[in-house]
Design an enzyme around this catalytic site. Structure first.
Site, PDB file in Angstrom:
ATOM      1  N   GLY A   1      -5.502 -10.225  22.902  1.00  0.00           N
ATOM      2  CA  GLY A   1      -5.015 -10.537  24.250  1.00  0.00           C
ATOM      3  C   GLY A   1      -5.382  -9.553  25.342  1.00  0.00           C
ATOM      4  O   GLY A   1      -4.857  -9.661  26.455  1.00  0.00           O
TER       5      GLY A   1
ATOM      6  N   TRP B 117      -8.136  -9.138  27.116  1.00  0.00           N
ATOM      7  CA  TRP B 117      -8.812  -9.743  28.278  1.00  0.00           C
ATOM      8  C   TRP B 117      -7.780 -10.521  29.110  1.00  0.00           C
ATOM      9  O   TRP B 117      -7.804 -10.492  30.325  1.00  0.00           O
ATOM     10  CB  TRP B 117      -9.939 -10.686  27.833  1.00  0.00           C
ATOM     11  CG  TRP B 117     -11.198  -9.979  27.431  1.00  0.00           C
ATOM     12  CD1 TRP B 117     -11.316  -8.682  27.018  1.00  0.00           C
ATOM     13  CD2 TRP B 117     -12.528 -10.521  27.397  1.00  0.00           C
ATOM     14  NE1 TRP B 117     -12.627  -8.395  26.728  1.00  0.00           N
ATOM     15  CE2 TRP B 117     -13.390  -9.503  26.942  1.00  0.00           C
ATOM     16  CE3 TRP B 117     -13.059 -11.781  27.680  1.00  0.00           C
ATOM     17  CZ2 TRP B 117     -14.773  -9.697  26.795  1.00  0.00           C
ATOM     18  CZ3 TRP B 117     -14.437 -11.976  27.523  1.00  0.00           C
ATOM     19  CH2 TRP B 117     -15.277 -10.950  27.096  1.00  0.00           C
TER      20      TRP B 117
ATOM     21  N   ASP C 254      -7.249 -19.332  20.844  1.00  0.00           N
ATOM     22  CA  ASP C 254      -7.768 -18.610  19.671  1.00  0.00           C
ATOM     23  C   ASP C 254      -7.281 -19.292  18.389  1.00  0.00           C
ATOM     24  O   ASP C 254      -6.221 -19.912  18.381  1.00  0.00           O
ATOM     25  CB  ASP C 254      -7.297 -17.139  19.679  1.00  0.00           C
ATOM     26  CG  ASP C 254      -8.240 -16.226  18.897  1.00  0.00           C
ATOM     27  OD1 ASP C 254      -8.911 -15.394  19.528  1.00  0.00           O
ATOM     28  OD2 ASP C 254      -8.316 -16.357  17.652  1.00  0.00           O
TER      29      ASP C 254
ATOM     30  N   ASP D 183      -8.966 -24.035  16.782  1.00  0.00           N
ATOM     31  CA  ASP D 183     -10.393 -23.750  16.636  1.00  0.00           C
ATOM     32  C   ASP D 183     -11.150 -24.474  17.753  1.00  0.00           C
ATOM     33  O   ASP D 183     -11.083 -25.705  17.853  1.00  0.00           O
ATOM     34  CB  ASP D 183     -10.854 -24.247  15.250  1.00  0.00           C
ATOM     35  CG  ASP D 183     -12.272 -23.830  14.939  1.00  0.00           C
ATOM     36  OD1 ASP D 183     -13.101 -23.731  15.868  1.00  0.00           O
ATOM     37  OD2 ASP D 183     -12.561 -23.609  13.747  1.00  0.00           O
TER      38      ASP D 183
ATOM     39  N   ASP E  20     -15.146 -14.329  24.249  1.00  0.00           N
ATOM     40  CA  ASP E  20     -15.363 -13.129  23.441  1.00  0.00           C
ATOM     41  C   ASP E  20     -15.412 -13.546  21.963  1.00  0.00           C
ATOM     42  O   ASP E  20     -15.236 -12.742  21.076  1.00  0.00           O
ATOM     43  CB  ASP E  20     -14.204 -12.149  23.696  1.00  0.00           C
ATOM     44  CG  ASP E  20     -14.557 -10.707  23.316  1.00  0.00           C
ATOM     45  OD1 ASP E  20     -15.742 -10.419  23.103  1.00  0.00           O
ATOM     46  OD2 ASP E  20     -13.636  -9.880  23.236  1.00  0.00           O
TER      47      ASP E  20
ATOM     48  N   LYS F 295     -19.922 -13.379  24.983  1.00  0.00           N
ATOM     49  CA  LYS F 295     -20.400 -12.287  24.120  1.00  0.00           C
ATOM     50  C   LYS F 295     -21.482 -12.821  23.186  1.00  0.00           C
ATOM     51  O   LYS F 295     -21.325 -13.910  22.625  1.00  0.00           O
ATOM     52  CB  LYS F 295     -19.242 -11.754  23.283  1.00  0.00           C
ATOM     53  CG  LYS F 295     -19.716 -10.747  22.248  1.00  0.00           C
ATOM     54  CD  LYS F 295     -18.592  -9.992  21.643  1.00  0.00           C
ATOM     55  CE  LYS F 295     -17.768 -10.827  20.666  1.00  0.00           C
ATOM     56  NZ  LYS F 295     -16.636 -10.067  20.156  1.00  0.00           N
TER      57      LYS F 295
HETATM   58  C1  LIG Z   1     -13.242  -9.890  19.513  1.00  0.00           C
HETATM   59  S1  LIG Z   1     -11.885 -10.974  19.353  1.00  0.00           S
HETATM   60  C2  LIG Z   1     -11.406 -11.243  21.014  1.00  0.00           C
HETATM   61  C3  LIG Z   1     -10.713 -10.077  21.683  1.00  0.00           C
HETATM   62  C4  LIG Z   1     -10.083 -10.454  22.997  1.00  0.00           C
HETATM   63  N1  LIG Z   1     -11.088 -10.767  24.009  1.00  0.00           N
HETATM   64  C5  LIG Z   1      -9.214  -9.342  23.523  1.00  0.00           C
HETATM   65  O1  LIG Z   1      -9.608  -8.729  24.526  1.00  0.00           O
HETATM   66  O2  LIG Z   1      -8.136  -9.092  22.974  1.00  0.00           O
HETATM   67  C6  LIG Z   1     -12.664 -12.493  18.958  1.00  0.00           C
HETATM   68  C7  LIG Z   1     -11.700 -13.632  18.735  1.00  0.00           C
HETATM   69  O3  LIG Z   1     -12.421 -14.859  18.691  1.00  0.00           O
HETATM   70  C8  LIG Z   1     -11.695 -15.748  17.871  1.00  0.00           C
HETATM   71  N2  LIG Z   1     -12.540 -16.862  17.481  1.00  0.00           N
HETATM   72  C9  LIG Z   1     -13.706 -16.840  16.816  1.00  0.00           C
HETATM   73  N3  LIG Z   1     -14.162 -18.095  16.601  1.00  0.00           N
HETATM   74  C10 LIG Z   1     -13.260 -18.927  17.170  1.00  0.00           C
HETATM   75  C11 LIG Z   1     -13.159 -20.347  17.277  1.00  0.00           C
HETATM   76  N4  LIG Z   1     -14.083 -21.155  16.739  1.00  0.00           N
HETATM   77  N5  LIG Z   1     -12.101 -20.879  17.917  1.00  0.00           N
HETATM   78  C12 LIG Z   1     -11.145 -20.069  18.435  1.00  0.00           C
HETATM   79  N6  LIG Z   1     -11.177 -18.724  18.364  1.00  0.00           N
HETATM   80  C13 LIG Z   1     -12.214 -18.160  17.736  1.00  0.00           C
HETATM   81  C14 LIG Z   1     -11.256 -14.855  16.711  1.00  0.00           C
HETATM   82  O4  LIG Z   1     -10.143 -15.422  16.045  1.00  0.00           O
HETATM   83  C15 LIG Z   1     -10.937 -13.539  17.407  1.00  0.00           C
HETATM   84  O5  LIG Z   1      -9.566 -13.403  17.662  1.00  0.00           O
END
Ligand SMILES: C[S@@+](CC[C@H](N)C(=O)[O-])C[C@H]1O[C@@H](n2cnc3c(N)ncnc32)[C@H](O)[C@@H]1O
Length: 215
Positions: A60, A62, A86, A102, A127, A167
């Protein structure tokens, strides 16, 4: 390198990382906040009144940063809308709407659509990164798929003048992703914020202005 040693190295880097310390001090849930902050400060992306979608929002940071940018001078609420999504649960953040699901699933897109209530987003942030299989071609394909979906989502749900920040990783289908961005956005910028670790091939792509928006 042995797994134990790798873990130790990671822990050492993490504990000594100035952004980790800063995040703790400033109340951000992750150091990732400073990547968005730096990009926002140079690109002037986030402004009060905007509708912002944060894909892959957990834990969280961002959303926290975005929330602070949309907060007014007074203590109450925010001026604008933040919708986070997420697969993993996220501890609630005041004024941030959150969907657990998802992004690749139609039903989850339907929930996003509902929360937007017919409004178009000003800014879409992603991200997200796929779970890695360790097979380079498979991982590149997963990354490309997520970014294709983020582009498609922007075409359907973002203002034609809006911006998409995603990203990417230089070693995960980056050339093809960059090409797609150039096909679909009026301007495309590659950004490696200081808070993005040098060791990582992580890089952000910012596309502004849709070439092919969907009405
Ligand atoms: C690097 S973290 C994000 C960090 C966030 N931007 C922050 O600042 O706290 C990446 C996130 O992308 C989510 N993610 C990856 N693939 C996803 C998808 N298909 N659908 C939803 N979330 C996804 C992961 O569960 C993970 O929590």
């Amino acid at each position: 390198m042995a797994k134990n040693k790798l873990n130790k190295n990671w822990l050492h880097d993490h504990i000594n990382d100035p952004y980790v310390k800063l995040a703790q001090k400033e109340g951000f849930r992750a150091r990732a906040a400073y990547k968005l902050k730096e990009i926002d400060e140079s690109e002037k992306l986030i402004k009060p009144g905007q509708v912002i979608v944060d894909l892959g929002c957990t834990p969280g940071s961002w959303a926290q940063y975005t929330r602070r940018k949309l907060a007014g001078a007074d203590a109450g609420g925010i001026h604008g809308t933040i919708i986070g999504l997420d697969m993993l649960p996220m501890e609630p953040i005041a004024d941030v709407q959150y969907i657990q699901g998802d992004f690749r699933e139609e039903e989850v897109l339907g929930q996003l659509d509902e929360l937007l209530q017919g409004r178009k987003a000003d800014l879409v942030l992603s991200d997200m990164a796929p779970n890695l299989s360790g097979i380079p071609t498979a991982d590149a394909a997963r990354m490309e798929h997520l970014i294709d979906l983020a582009i498609e989502f922007s075409q359907n749900h973002m203002k034609p003048t809006g911006a998409l920040l995603v990203k990417c990783f230089k070693d995960m289908g980056f050339t093809q992703i960059l090409e797609k961005f150039r096909d679909e956005f009026n301007t495309v910028k590659q950004i490696k914020p200081k808070a993005s670790r040098d060791k990582s091939s992580e890089i952000f792509l910012l596309g502004r202005g849709l070439k092919n928006p969907v009405d």
